[in-house]
Design an enzyme around this catalytic site. Structure first.
Site, PDB file in Angstrom:
ATOM      1  N   ASN A  17       0.884  -1.224   0.075  1.00 54.39           N
ATOM      2  CA  ASN A  17      -0.067   0.055   0.033  1.00 54.39           C
ATOM      3  C   ASN A  17       0.793   1.255   0.126  1.00 54.39           C
ATOM      4  O   ASN A  17       0.572   2.383  -0.696  1.00 54.39           O
ATOM      5  CB  ASN A  17      -0.934  -0.025   1.277  1.00 54.39           C
ATOM      6  CG  ASN A  17      -2.129  -0.651   0.807  1.00 54.39           C
ATOM      7  OD1 ASN A  17      -3.022  -0.360   0.123  1.00 54.39           O
ATOM      8  ND2 ASN A  17      -2.345  -1.791   1.515  1.00 54.39           N
ATOM      9  N   MET A  92       1.000  -2.464  12.038  1.00 56.87           N
ATOM     10  CA  MET A  92       0.149  -3.474  12.706  1.00 56.87           C
ATOM     11  C   MET A  92       0.487  -3.252  14.357  1.00 56.87           C
ATOM     12  O   MET A  92       0.905  -4.007  15.090  1.00 56.87           O
ATOM     13  CB  MET A  92       0.504  -5.058  12.283  1.00 56.87           C
ATOM     14  CG  MET A  92       0.606  -5.372  11.042  1.00 56.87           C
ATOM     15  SD  MET A  92      -1.164  -4.795  10.310  1.00 56.87           S
ATOM     16  CE  MET A  92      -1.915  -6.304  10.440  1.00 56.87           C
ATOM     17  N   HIS A 111      -8.151  -0.726   5.957  1.00 56.87           N
ATOM     18  CA  HIS A 111      -8.427  -2.319   6.176  1.00 56.87           C
ATOM     19  C   HIS A 111      -9.127  -3.059   5.253  1.00 56.87           C
ATOM     20  O   HIS A 111      -9.887  -2.986   4.562  1.00 56.87           O
ATOM     21  CB  HIS A 111      -9.368  -1.815   7.760  1.00 56.87           C
ATOM     22  CG  HIS A 111      -9.671  -3.083   8.593  1.00 56.87           C
ATOM     23  ND1 HIS A 111      -8.784  -3.624   9.261  1.00 56.87           N
ATOM     24  CD2 HIS A 111     -10.595  -3.910   8.504  1.00 56.87           C
ATOM     25  CE1 HIS A 111      -9.367  -4.819   9.705  1.00 56.87           C
ATOM     26  NE2 HIS A 111     -10.439  -4.757   9.313  1.00 56.87           N
ATOM     27  N   GLU A 144      -9.542   6.883  18.364  1.00 53.82           N
ATOM     28  CA  GLU A 144      -9.130   6.188  19.688  1.00 53.82           C
ATOM     29  C   GLU A 144      -9.376   4.637  19.734  1.00 53.82           C
ATOM     30  O   GLU A 144      -8.967   4.098  20.437  1.00 53.82           O
ATOM     31  CB  GLU A 144      -9.275   7.071  20.726  1.00 53.82           C
ATOM     32  CG  GLU A 144      -8.406   8.379  20.590  1.00 53.82           C
ATOM     33  CD  GLU A 144      -8.614   9.023  22.193  1.00 53.82           C
ATOM     34  OE1 GLU A 144      -8.792   8.451  23.205  1.00 53.82           O
ATOM     35  OE2 GLU A 144      -8.370  10.313  21.930  1.00 53.82           O
ATOM     36  N   ASP A 147     -10.259   0.407  14.316  1.00 49.38           N
ATOM     37  CA  ASP A 147     -10.776   0.494  13.225  1.00 49.38           C
ATOM     38  C   ASP A 147     -12.254   0.731  13.159  1.00 49.38           C
ATOM     39  O   ASP A 147     -13.318   0.388  12.831  1.00 49.38           O
ATOM     40  CB  ASP A 147     -10.949  -1.232  12.635  1.00 49.38           C
ATOM     41  CG  ASP A 147      -9.764  -1.765  12.487  1.00 49.38           C
ATOM     42  OD1 ASP A 147      -8.699  -0.930  11.911  1.00 49.38           O
ATOM     43  OD2 ASP A 147      -9.496  -2.999  12.696  1.00 49.38           O
ATOM     44  N   GLU A 176      -7.469  -2.233  -2.541  1.00 50.40           N
ATOM     45  CA  GLU A 176      -6.694  -1.390  -1.670  1.00 50.40           C
ATOM     46  C   GLU A 176      -6.063  -0.387  -2.070  1.00 50.40           C
ATOM     47  O   GLU A 176      -5.908   0.950  -1.763  1.00 50.40           O
ATOM     48  CB  GLU A 176      -5.828  -2.205  -0.552  1.00 50.40           C
ATOM     49  CG  GLU A 176      -6.888  -3.041   0.456  1.00 50.40           C
ATOM     50  CD  GLU A 176      -6.169  -3.685   1.455  1.00 50.40           C
ATOM     51  OE1 GLU A 176      -5.217  -3.158   1.975  1.00 50.40           O
ATOM     52  OE2 GLU A 176      -6.272  -5.077   1.636  1.00 50.40           O
TER      53      GLU A 176
END
Ligand code: GAR
Length: 208
Positions: A17, A92, A111, A144, A147, A176
């Site tokens: 990405n 990650m 995502h 916060e 996802d 993506e």
């Protein structure tokens, strides 16, 4: 001419990405420059790719460190690079609230599912196990919660009877790469606005 917006990219792995965004920047499809690429893992292929492209690539190892301390170092590197927008590209790591608050509505994530379905790890496997017939990817602002932030755009793909995790992931990944560049372009061009939870397009010329 307006000065180009500065992007900061955070990654942990393969970096496809990141490469898609870097290619779009190079081709002039995103009016921005990549000011810094940060990996939290020494073995991230994306870090090597950033170095090969001659970008400012920095390793800030997270392993064995308290999240807040590591995040503070990353925030400081991003501020030094004067970034306007941060793109999580297969990063990650959960960001600490302090990190998110340091850049309100200035952090994007991609995502591999149609959020709010299948947040967290192994989204493609979750989709297959659940038996959905359509999946895809989501580019969203980071808040916060995991996802959870406001959705900028989503792209769908069919889930085929013959799919395994690998095949579905590959089909989603292709989308993506298109979605992330498009979302970054929309944000840096000032084409969108957040109203409550909805990200809406402002009146801009060209195809919707
Ligand atoms: C991508 O599929 C991205 O959506 C996913 O990790 C992969 C990174 O690939 N991110 C997440 O699952 C975040 N929750 P890449 O390193 O080739 O860009």
């Amino acid at each position: 001419m307006a000065t180009l917006k500065k992007l900061g990219i955070l990654l942990s792995g393969r970096g496809s990405n990141f490469e898609a965004i870097a290619d779009s920047v190079k081709a002039g499809r995103i009016p921005a420059e990549i000011a810094i690429v940060i990996s939290n893992r020494a073995d991230a292929l994306g870090l090597e790719s950033a170095r090969k492209r001659g970008l400012n690539a920095k390793l800030i190892i997270s392993k064995g460190r308290v999240r807040e301390e590591h995040d503070a170092e990353v925030v400081s590197a991003l501020k030094d690079a004067k970034v306007d927008l941060i793109c999580l590209a297969g990063y990650m790591r959960l960001l600490s609230p302090e990190f998110v608050r340091a850049f309100p509505n200035k952090i994007l994530n991609i995502h591999p599912s149609l959020l709010p379905a299948f947040p967290g790890l192994d989204a493609q496997k979750q989709a297959l196990d659940y038996g959905v017939k359509v999946s895809g990817c989501t580019v969203h602002f980071v808040d916060e919660h995991l996802d959870h932030g406001c959705i900028i755009l989503q792209k769908t793909v069919p889930v085929l009877d013959s799919d395994d995790e690998h095949a579905l992931s590959a089909r989603i990944l292709e989308q993506e790469h298109i979605a992330y560049s498009e979302a970054v372009r929309m944000v840096v061009s000032g084409e969108i606005e957040i109203r409550d939870r909805r990200v809406v397009r402002l009146n801009v010329k060209g195809p919707a």
